[in-house]
Design a protein around this motif. Sequence first.
Motif, PDB file in Angstrom:
ATOM      1  N   GLY A  49      12.554   2.375   6.449  1.00  0.00           N
ATOM      2  CA  GLY A  49      12.146   1.000   6.700  1.00  0.00           C
ATOM      3  C   GLY A  49      10.804   0.945   7.412  1.00  0.00           C
ATOM      4  O   GLY A  49       9.902   0.191   7.037  1.00  0.00           O
ATOM      5  N   ILE A  50      10.674   1.803   8.447  1.00  0.00           N
ATOM      6  CA  ILE A  50       9.421   1.830   9.199  1.00  0.00           C
ATOM      7  C   ILE A  50       8.282   2.300   8.295  1.00  0.00           C
ATOM      8  O   ILE A  50       7.172   1.776   8.350  1.00  0.00           O
ATOM      9  CB  ILE A  50       9.560   2.735  10.440  1.00  0.00           C
ATOM     10  CG1 ILE A  50      10.570   2.108  11.401  1.00  0.00           C
ATOM     11  CG2 ILE A  50       8.224   2.936  11.126  1.00  0.00           C
ATOM     12  CD1 ILE A  50      10.936   2.990  12.568  1.00  0.00           C
ATOM     13  N   PHE A  51       8.594   3.261   7.401  1.00  0.00           N
ATOM     14  CA  PHE A  51       7.585   3.781   6.482  1.00  0.00           C
ATOM     15  C   PHE A  51       6.997   2.658   5.628  1.00  0.00           C
ATOM     16  O   PHE A  51       5.790   2.603   5.399  1.00  0.00           O
ATOM     17  CB  PHE A  51       8.225   4.855   5.596  1.00  0.00           C
ATOM     18  CG  PHE A  51       7.273   5.502   4.636  1.00  0.00           C
ATOM     19  CD1 PHE A  51       6.213   6.261   5.098  1.00  0.00           C
ATOM     20  CD2 PHE A  51       7.429   5.342   3.266  1.00  0.00           C
ATOM     21  CE1 PHE A  51       5.329   6.849   4.212  1.00  0.00           C
ATOM     22  CE2 PHE A  51       6.546   5.932   2.378  1.00  0.00           C
ATOM     23  CZ  PHE A  51       5.498   6.685   2.856  1.00  0.00           C
ATOM     24  N   LEU A  52       7.875   1.730   5.176  1.00  0.00           N
ATOM     25  CA  LEU A  52       7.387   0.603   4.379  1.00  0.00           C
ATOM     26  C   LEU A  52       6.409  -0.250   5.189  1.00  0.00           C
ATOM     27  O   LEU A  52       5.359  -0.657   4.685  1.00  0.00           O
ATOM     28  CB  LEU A  52       8.558  -0.263   3.905  1.00  0.00           C
ATOM     29  CG  LEU A  52       9.342   0.253   2.709  1.00  0.00           C
ATOM     30  CD1 LEU A  52      10.442  -0.716   2.341  1.00  0.00           C
ATOM     31  CD2 LEU A  52       8.416   0.442   1.541  1.00  0.00           C
ATOM     32  N   LEU A  53       6.763  -0.478   6.464  1.00  0.00           N
ATOM     33  CA  LEU A  53       5.850  -1.258   7.315  1.00  0.00           C
ATOM     34  C   LEU A  53       4.525  -0.524   7.478  1.00  0.00           C
ATOM     35  O   LEU A  53       3.456  -1.125   7.440  1.00  0.00           O
ATOM     36  CB  LEU A  53       6.481  -1.502   8.690  1.00  0.00           C
ATOM     37  CG  LEU A  53       7.710  -2.396   8.731  1.00  0.00           C
ATOM     38  CD1 LEU A  53       8.177  -2.587  10.165  1.00  0.00           C
ATOM     39  CD2 LEU A  53       7.410  -3.741   8.101  1.00  0.00           C
ATOM     40  N   VAL A  54       4.615   0.811   7.650  1.00  0.00           N
ATOM     41  CA  VAL A  54       3.404   1.608   7.827  1.00  0.00           C
ATOM     42  C   VAL A  54       2.509   1.493   6.588  1.00  0.00           C
ATOM     43  O   VAL A  54       1.285   1.363   6.702  1.00  0.00           O
ATOM     44  CB  VAL A  54       3.766   3.080   8.108  1.00  0.00           C
ATOM     45  CG1 VAL A  54       2.527   3.964   8.063  1.00  0.00           C
ATOM     46  CG2 VAL A  54       4.443   3.199   9.456  1.00  0.00           C
ATOM     47  N   ALA A  60      -3.760  -2.575   4.599  1.00  0.00           N
ATOM     48  CA  ALA A  60      -4.700  -3.489   5.250  1.00  0.00           C
ATOM     49  C   ALA A  60      -5.827  -2.718   5.924  1.00  0.00           C
ATOM     50  O   ALA A  60      -7.010  -3.033   5.753  1.00  0.00           O
ATOM     51  CB  ALA A  60      -3.956  -4.358   6.257  1.00  0.00           C
ATOM     52  N   VAL A  61      -5.482  -1.652   6.668  1.00  0.00           N
ATOM     53  CA  VAL A  61      -6.492  -0.924   7.442  1.00  0.00           C
ATOM     54  C   VAL A  61      -7.508  -0.232   6.529  1.00  0.00           C
ATOM     55  O   VAL A  61      -8.723  -0.387   6.684  1.00  0.00           O
ATOM     56  CB  VAL A  61      -5.808   0.113   8.364  1.00  0.00           C
ATOM     57  CG1 VAL A  61      -6.841   1.053   8.953  1.00  0.00           C
ATOM     58  CG2 VAL A  61      -5.032  -0.595   9.452  1.00  0.00           C
ATOM     59  N   PHE A  62      -7.016   0.506   5.527  1.00  0.00           N
ATOM     60  CA  PHE A  62      -7.932   1.274   4.678  1.00  0.00           C
ATOM     61  C   PHE A  62      -8.826   0.365   3.848  1.00  0.00           C
ATOM     62  O   PHE A  62     -10.022   0.611   3.713  1.00  0.00           O
ATOM     63  CB  PHE A  62      -7.149   2.230   3.772  1.00  0.00           C
ATOM     64  CG  PHE A  62      -6.705   3.467   4.480  1.00  0.00           C
ATOM     65  CD1 PHE A  62      -7.568   4.537   4.636  1.00  0.00           C
ATOM     66  CD2 PHE A  62      -5.432   3.565   5.009  1.00  0.00           C
ATOM     67  CE1 PHE A  62      -7.168   5.674   5.305  1.00  0.00           C
ATOM     68  CE2 PHE A  62      -5.024   4.692   5.678  1.00  0.00           C
ATOM     69  CZ  PHE A  62      -5.893   5.747   5.835  1.00  0.00           C
TER      70      PHE A  62
ATOM     71  N   MET B 180       5.696  -7.634   0.082  1.00  0.00           N
ATOM     72  CA  MET B 180       5.206  -6.485  -0.671  1.00  0.00           C
ATOM     73  C   MET B 180       5.480  -6.631  -2.168  1.00  0.00           C
ATOM     74  O   MET B 180       4.701  -6.136  -2.980  1.00  0.00           O
ATOM     75  CB  MET B 180       5.910  -5.235  -0.151  1.00  0.00           C
ATOM     76  CG  MET B 180       5.051  -4.007  -0.106  1.00  0.00           C
ATOM     77  SD  MET B 180       5.963  -2.754   0.808  1.00  0.00           S
ATOM     78  CE  MET B 180       5.204  -1.308   0.138  1.00  0.00           C
ATOM     79  N   THR B 181       6.596  -7.309  -2.538  1.00  0.00           N
ATOM     80  CA  THR B 181       6.852  -7.504  -3.971  1.00  0.00           C
ATOM     81  C   THR B 181       5.713  -8.279  -4.614  1.00  0.00           C
ATOM     82  O   THR B 181       5.510  -8.197  -5.812  1.00  0.00           O
ATOM     83  CB  THR B 181       8.137  -8.319  -4.224  1.00  0.00           C
ATOM     84  OG1 THR B 181       8.227  -9.330  -3.245  1.00  0.00           O
ATOM     85  CG2 THR B 181       9.349  -7.461  -4.211  1.00  0.00           C
ATOM     86  N   GLY B 182       4.962  -9.044  -3.809  1.00  0.00           N
ATOM     87  CA  GLY B 182       3.908  -9.860  -4.381  1.00  0.00           C
ATOM     88  C   GLY B 182       2.539  -9.206  -4.395  1.00  0.00           C
ATOM     89  O   GLY B 182       1.582  -9.815  -4.839  1.00  0.00           O
ATOM     90  N   ILE B 214       4.486   2.668  -4.586  1.00  0.00           N
ATOM     91  CA  ILE B 214       4.335   1.530  -3.667  1.00  0.00           C
ATOM     92  C   ILE B 214       4.826   0.255  -4.335  1.00  0.00           C
ATOM     93  O   ILE B 214       5.470  -0.587  -3.708  1.00  0.00           O
ATOM     94  CB  ILE B 214       2.856   1.384  -3.252  1.00  0.00           C
ATOM     95  CG1 ILE B 214       2.458   2.549  -2.369  1.00  0.00           C
ATOM     96  CG2 ILE B 214       2.625   0.055  -2.533  1.00  0.00           C
ATOM     97  CD1 ILE B 214       1.014   2.509  -1.947  1.00  0.00           C
ATOM     98  N   LEU B 215       4.527   0.110  -5.640  1.00  0.00           N
ATOM     99  CA  LEU B 215       4.954  -1.096  -6.346  1.00  0.00           C
ATOM    100  C   LEU B 215       6.464  -1.100  -6.578  1.00  0.00           C
ATOM    101  O   LEU B 215       7.086  -2.140  -6.699  1.00  0.00           O
ATOM    102  CB  LEU B 215       4.244  -1.192  -7.697  1.00  0.00           C
ATOM    103  CG  LEU B 215       2.736  -1.393  -7.609  1.00  0.00           C
ATOM    104  CD1 LEU B 215       2.092  -1.235  -8.961  1.00  0.00           C
ATOM    105  CD2 LEU B 215       2.437  -2.755  -7.026  1.00  0.00           C
TER     106      LEU B 215
END
Lengths: 339, 354
Positions: A49-54, A60-62, B180-182, B214-215
Amino acid sequence: MDISTQNTDTDDTPPPAAPPAVTAEQKRAARGATRPGDRIFLALSRGSGIFLLVIMAAIAVFLTYRAYLAISKDDANFLTTFEWNTSLLPPKFGIAVLAFGTVVSSIIAMVIAVPIAVAIALFITHYAPRRMSGPVAYVIDLLAAVPSIVYGLWGALVLVPHMDGLFGWLNDYLGWTGVFSWDDGAPRSMLTVGILLAVMILPVITNVSREVFRQVPQMHEEAALALGATRWEVIRMSVIPFGRSGVISASMLGLGRALGETMAVATVLSPDFDIHASLLNPGGGTFAQNIASKFNEATEFGRDALIASGLVLFVITLLVNGAARMIIARRSEYSGANA
Amino acid sequence: MSHAAAVADKSPSTLQGASLPRWSPWAIAAGSLALALVIGLAGGLDSKVQWGLIAGILFILGTFGIAAKVEGRRQAKDRVATSLVWVAFLLAVVPLVSLLWTTIQRGVKVLDVYFLTHSMGVVADSEAGGGIYHAILGSLEQVGLATAIGAPIGILTAIYLVEYGRGGLAKSVTFFVDVMTGIPSIVAGLFILSLMLMLDMQPFGFAGSLALAILMMPVVVRSTEEMLKLVPNELREASLALGVPKWRTILKVVVPTSIGGIITGVMLAIARIAGETAPVLLLVFGNPFINANPFEGAQASLPLYIYQQYSQSAGSTAAYDRAWAASLTLIAFVMILNMVARGIARWKAPKTGR
């Protein structure tokens, strides 16, 4: 799910026994958390879950970092410039045309798709004969499953040649407005793109609206029917008011899809770097289309510039989707993620 | 039922107002179609679309007029709304039928065993011949690697959200998964691209897999979450009451109960990323030769192949034929995946009165 609350819900027969049961439950849960297997498994799943947030943060950062590299060397205003020359010295590029084209094509798509999608959702939930509504929903799912590049190929080779008639007709009767004037070029224009995008976002809006309309309390509809309302009056008085916010957020999910669509626009549109008043004449561009068509010839700096435009697209879709989710989350459990 | 109609009508003795016979919509439709044909031929309009439009307008007006006269205005509005809803449905079917028809009709021209087993290595874009073997190979490798990364992370996240998730972290994960789905697929591509620019890497297949993963993740999280929520709490409680640790309860009771739905979700996610072009265009670049190594050198992929046959061939018929044949292959793959997934969902659905 929340097991402790579920327990107190089901075991409500002996009220005096309830408090100790809860504490025992908590103790057991606390002991359970110290087992090594439990700790490893919790760490793994929480870590994902945290990985997804990361990942979200990293995107955004890159993107911001690479965009900063490009924009800091831009000799023109990044937001208001009408050209994209990254190989000049000093380079001049801006996103005005792209922002305009992205917004215009998405608005056209929304204007066409939202009424039709809502009508289809009503068709599935309220109008279709019971035997038909399943297959219809399946057809809509098929529409959603077609890859966007196939839509693009179909749009460029089948839809574009078929637009001549409509464009001529619009030019004859509405050409005086300027918005619908047409100089007989190939109809690879914003309107064609908008129509193609409408077909592509239709299933998204339909599927979410359908879920919302299904949740209209049966009582509301039956009450309206008992008062002698016709089917249309039932829909206008009980279904639409209940589903309004759901339809709005469904539309915004569709909008998010239309804003970011790449291949369908890249194959259909014949781009240039100018803003045209007419929707029928070829020209213009969108963020995603511009990235896809300029990428191959771009130098490393050119790629950074494209990343900068991608960052703008990212922020826009983030805002649109975030707003849609906020509206949905206020309502209830349904979600368009599977749509 | 309807007082207004009863008052307006000549037969006030029944409780029910006068109503049109059941066949009336068909009769009005046939009448307006015939009238449109007459108007179209008399007015010298040769486009069938115009005929259809006139027929449609006549049908709406006719329905409203006749129903208003016989049944009253409210019933007339109801009938018009019904026909508009039907029209909307038919409108949505037109592009789907056209798309499937064109793809099949033009795709079967060059689609044969030779096409599926050869690459474009020695064939110029404007020549006939060549095939999609290299593209299929690339697609399978990229999508396979993406699934190997995306599916486990997605499923574990869903388990966290359903079985453990409480408080701020779970809430923000839920929200960002939704957002993220979007994410447009091209943005996911640009993210990996920015990493590659920093590490000074050339395009290769695995980079595309990362963007596809990622997608894929948010889609898997959402569908798995829905499935885990369907598992009855009694099962969890029974297992915990027997002293089974929570992690074993999840792995041995919760996940097996919902495994059908989870597999369905993963397969639908695969079907979705298999058709993604934009990130592959940025990261894998395309390659007419066979490259079986996803970790080095540019690769091809099926959706990218379609795009390049269309855009780099300057209108050559042979290239368009190949693009259609590749589209047919891709659609067939995606549709079969979809159908199998739905079949599994129905076959292994948890029995919870759903």
